[in-house]
Design an enzyme around this catalytic site. Structure first.
Site, mmCIF file in Angstrom:
data_model
loop_
_atom_site.group_PDB
_atom_site.id
_atom_site.type_symbol
_atom_site.label_atom_id
_atom_site.label_comp_id
_atom_site.label_asym_id
_atom_site.label_seq_id
_atom_site.Cartn_x
_atom_site.Cartn_y
_atom_site.Cartn_z
ATOM 1 N N HIS A 274 4.955 -3.900 7.069
ATOM 2 C CA HIS A 274 4.342 -4.511 5.881
ATOM 3 C C HIS A 274 4.452 -3.560 4.679
ATOM 4 O O HIS A 274 4.970 -3.924 3.622
ATOM 5 C CB HIS A 274 2.868 -4.822 6.188
ATOM 6 N N GLU A 275 4.000 -2.330 4.875
ATOM 7 C CA GLU A 275 4.036 -1.369 3.755
ATOM 8 C C GLU A 275 5.477 -1.005 3.390
ATOM 9 O O GLU A 275 5.774 -0.739 2.227
ATOM 10 C CB GLU A 275 3.207 -0.117 4.074
ATOM 11 N N HIS A 278 6.537 -3.502 0.898
ATOM 12 C CA HIS A 278 6.035 -3.147 -0.441
ATOM 13 C C HIS A 278 6.869 -1.999 -1.016
ATOM 14 O O HIS A 278 7.265 -2.017 -2.176
ATOM 15 C CB HIS A 278 4.575 -2.690 -0.355
ATOM 16 N N GLU A 304 3.387 -9.110 -2.280
ATOM 17 C CA GLU A 304 3.004 -9.482 -0.916
ATOM 18 C C GLU A 304 4.109 -10.299 -0.240
ATOM 19 O O GLU A 304 4.277 -10.238 0.980
ATOM 20 C CB GLU A 304 1.673 -10.249 -0.958
#
Ligand code: CO
Length: 510
Positions: A274-275, A278, A304
C-alpha cells in the site's frame, strides 16, 4: 505594455519564489518524518516549535502580496495561458487557487482551529479510553461550529453545501453531490453482495494468518517485494513506525513506513505494498518541476487509488500469489507445514464484516467510509446534532454491515479524524478504491496479459503505465477529469463491483 519576454520573466520570478517556499515545506517534511521514525521522545517540545516556525514562515512567504502581483501578471499573459494544460498555465492556476484559499481565512480562525484540533485530540483520546462519547461531545460541538464557520469563509458553489468547501483541502473539485451519486449505488450493491457472500457455501482458507514469522525475516521479505514491484530505493526509504505512512520532500527523496507483528505477515505485506503505491506515485511525479504544483499529486483520492492498486489489484490477486507463494515457502517453509497456494491466496482475501474500519477487508471497507460520509455531511448541513452521532452510527452499522457495535470506543470514537477538525477527508479512501478499480480495468484493456506478467514477477509494465497516464500529469487534471480522460467514462461504482464480484464470488462459492 507587457511583452511575452517580460511576462516569462515574471513567471520565472513567481516560480523562483514558489520553489524557495517549497524548500521550507520540504524541510518540515523531513523533520516530521524524523519525529515519527527516529527522534527520541525528549525531542518533542523543540520539534513542535521547529515545525511551527517553518509553518509560520511558509504561510508568511506564500501570502505575501508580491505573490498576488506576480500571479496577476502571469494570468494577464495570453501566450502563457494559450494552452491551459501546459505546465506554466497549470502552475499559475493551482498557485492562484492556493493563494485564494490561504488568504480567505482570518488568522484568528486559523489559530482557533489549531487550538481546537489539539484540544480535540486530547479529549478524544481520553473519551476513547473510557469509551465515553459524552466526554468528547462538548469539544466536538465546538469543532463542528468552527468547521461550519470555516466553510462559510471558503464558500461553495451555487447548489452546493458546506461539506464541499471543506473537502477542497483533500479532494479539489469534489462535491458531496458527486460523492453521494457514486456511493449510493455502491452501497446498495455492496450490501446485497455481502449478504450473499456471508451465506456462501465456501470460505477461503485463513491458515496463513495464524502463522508466526519473526519480524526481522518479514522485514527482509517486504523489502524484496517492494523492490520487485518497482519502489525505487535509490530515491526512497522503507522504515517502521507505529502508523504506516508515506512522506517525502520531493520525488527524489520519498519515505515510506510499515509496521510488523509476528502473527501479522499478511497485514504487514499488504501495508508495505500500500505505502509502496503511495511512494511510487510520488517518485513518478515530474522531477523537472520539483517545488511546483506540476510536481505534486492531484488529491488524496487519486493518491489512494495508487496505493490500493498495488495493495489490492496486484497484492491480493491470484496471479501475484502464484509468484509470491513459492517465495514465501522458500523463505519460511519450515514454519508453514504444507502451505498451499489456496491457503496463501485465501488468507489474503478473507471477508469479515466487523465494526473497526482499519481492520476491514477489501470488500467491507467501503461501508465503513460511507457511514462516516453520510454522518459528516448531515452534521455540517445541520441535519444531525452531535449528541445524536452514537445512535446514528450504530444504526447504520447494523443496517449496512449487519453488526452490533458493542460500545463507542469501537464505534464512533474509533477514528482520530474528526477530533483533528478534519471533515471531508473520509470519502477519499473509497474514492481511491473506485478510481483504482476503474483505472485497473483500463490498464487491463491496454495490457491484456497483465496477470500473466504478475505471475512471472514482472510488474514494470503496470508501473510504466501508471507513470505515463497518471503520475506524469501531476496536477494537470482534477481527479474526476483525469478519470474521464484516461478511461473515457465518469467515475462509477461498476468497475469496483465487477472486481469484487469476480474475486470473491469464486472464493465463497457464489
Ligand atoms: Co493510503
Amino acid at each position: 505594455m507587457t511583452t511575452a519576454t517580460d511576462t516569462s520573466t515574471v513567471y520565472d520570478q513567481l516560480i523562483d519564489r514558489i520553489k524557495d517556499i517549497d524548500l521550507l515545506g520540504g524541510s518540515a517534511t523531513v523533520l516530521g518524518w524524523d519525529q515519527e521514525v527516529m527522534m527520541p521522545p525528549g525531542g518533542i517540545e523543540y520539534r513542535a516549535r521547529q515545525l511551527a516556525q517553518l509553518a509560520g514562515l511558509r504561510h508568511e512567504w506564500f501570502t505575501d502580496p508580491r505573490v498576488d502581483e506576480l500571479l496577476s501578471a502571469c494570468e494577464a499573459d495570453g501566450e502563457l495561458n494559450a494552452d491551459p494544460l501546459s505546465p506554466p498555465a497549470v502552475n499559475v492556476r493551482e498557485l492562484r487557487r492556493d493563494y485564494a484559499r490561504k488568504t480567505k481565512l482570518p488568522s484568528e480562525l486559523v489559530a482557533e482551529e489549531a487550538k481546537l484540533a489539539s484540544l480535540g485530540q486530547h479529549s478524544w483520546a481520553e473519551a476513547r479510553k473510557k469509551s465515553d462519547f459524552e466526554h468528547f461531545r462538548p469539544v466536538l460541538e465546538q469543532i463542528v461550529d468552527l468547521l461550519r464557520r470555516k466553510a462559510e469563509c471558503y464558500g461553495w458553489a451555487v447548489g452546493g453545501e458546506p461539506w464541499d468547501a471543506l473537502a477542497e483541502d483533500f479532494e479539489p473539485g469534489c462535491t458531496a453531490e458527486f460523492v453521494a451519486g457514486v456511493f449510493g449505488p455502491l452501497r446498495d450493491r455492496l450490501q446485497a453482495f455481502l449478504t450473499k457472500l456471508m451465506d456462501g457455501p465456501r470460505k477461503p482458507s485463513n491458515t496463513f494468518n495464524e502463522v508466526e514469522i519473526p519480524i526481522p525475516e518479514q522485514e527482509k521479505f517486504n523489502r524484496i517485494v517492494a523492490e520487485a514491484i518497482g519502489y525505487d530505493f535509490k530515491r526512497g526509504r522503507l522504515d517502521t513506525s507505529t502508523h504506516p505512512f508515506t512522506t517525502g520532500s520531493h520525488c527524489n527523496d520519498i519515505r515510506i513506513t510499515t509496521r510488523y507483528r509476528a502473527d501479522g505477515f499478511n497485514d504487514a505485506l499488504a501495508g508495505t505494498m500500500h505505502e509502496c503505491g503511495h511512494g511510487m506515485y510520488e517518485q513518478g511525479l515530474p522531477p523537472e518541476h520539483i517545488g511546483t504544483p506540476m510536481s505534486a499529486s492531484i488529491s488524496l483520492g487519486i493518491h489512494e487509488s495508487q496505493s490500493r492498486m498495488w495493495e489490492n489489484q496486484v497484492g491480493r490477486s491470484l496471479a501475484f500469489w502464484k509468484w509470491c507463494h513459492p517465495r514465501v515457502v522458500d523463505s519460511f517453509g519450515d514454519r508453514l507445514e504444507g502451505l498451499t497456494l489456496d491457503d496463501a491466496y485465501g488468507s489474503a482475501n478473507n471477508v469479515r464484516p466487523g465494526f473497526i474500519r482499519v481492520e476491514a477487508d477489501e470488500a467491507t471497507y467501503n461501508m465503513h467510509v460511507m457511514v462516516r460520509f453520510e454522518l459528516e455531511r448531515a452534521i455540517l448541513n445541520g441535519d444531525l446534532a452531535v449528541k445524536d452521532i452514537p445512535g446514528q452510527w450504530n444504526a447504520k452499522y447494523k443496517e449496512y454491515l449487519g453488526v452490533d457495535v458493542p460500545d463507542d470506543a469501537r464505534g464512533c470514537l474509533q477514528d482520530i479524524h474528526w477530533s483533528m477538525a478534519a471533515m471531508g477527508y473520509f470519502p477519499t479512501y473509497t474514492l481511491g478504491n473506485l478510481y483504482c478499480a476503474q483505472f485497473f480495468e483500463q490498464a487491463l484493456k491496454d495490457m491484456p496479459n497483465l496477470h500473466e506478467q504478475f505471475e512471472a514477477g514482472e510488474f514494470g509494465e503496470l508501473k510504466t503505465w501508471l507513470n505515463k497516464n497518471i503520475h506524469a500529469h501531476a496536477k494537470r487534471y482534477r481527479a474526476a477529469d483525469l478519470c474521464e480522460h484516461l478511461t473515457g467514462k465518469p467515475l462509477s461504482a461498476d468497475p469496483l463491483m465487477r472486481h469484487l464480484e469476480a474475486k470473491f464470488g469464486p472464493l465463497y462459492g457464489i
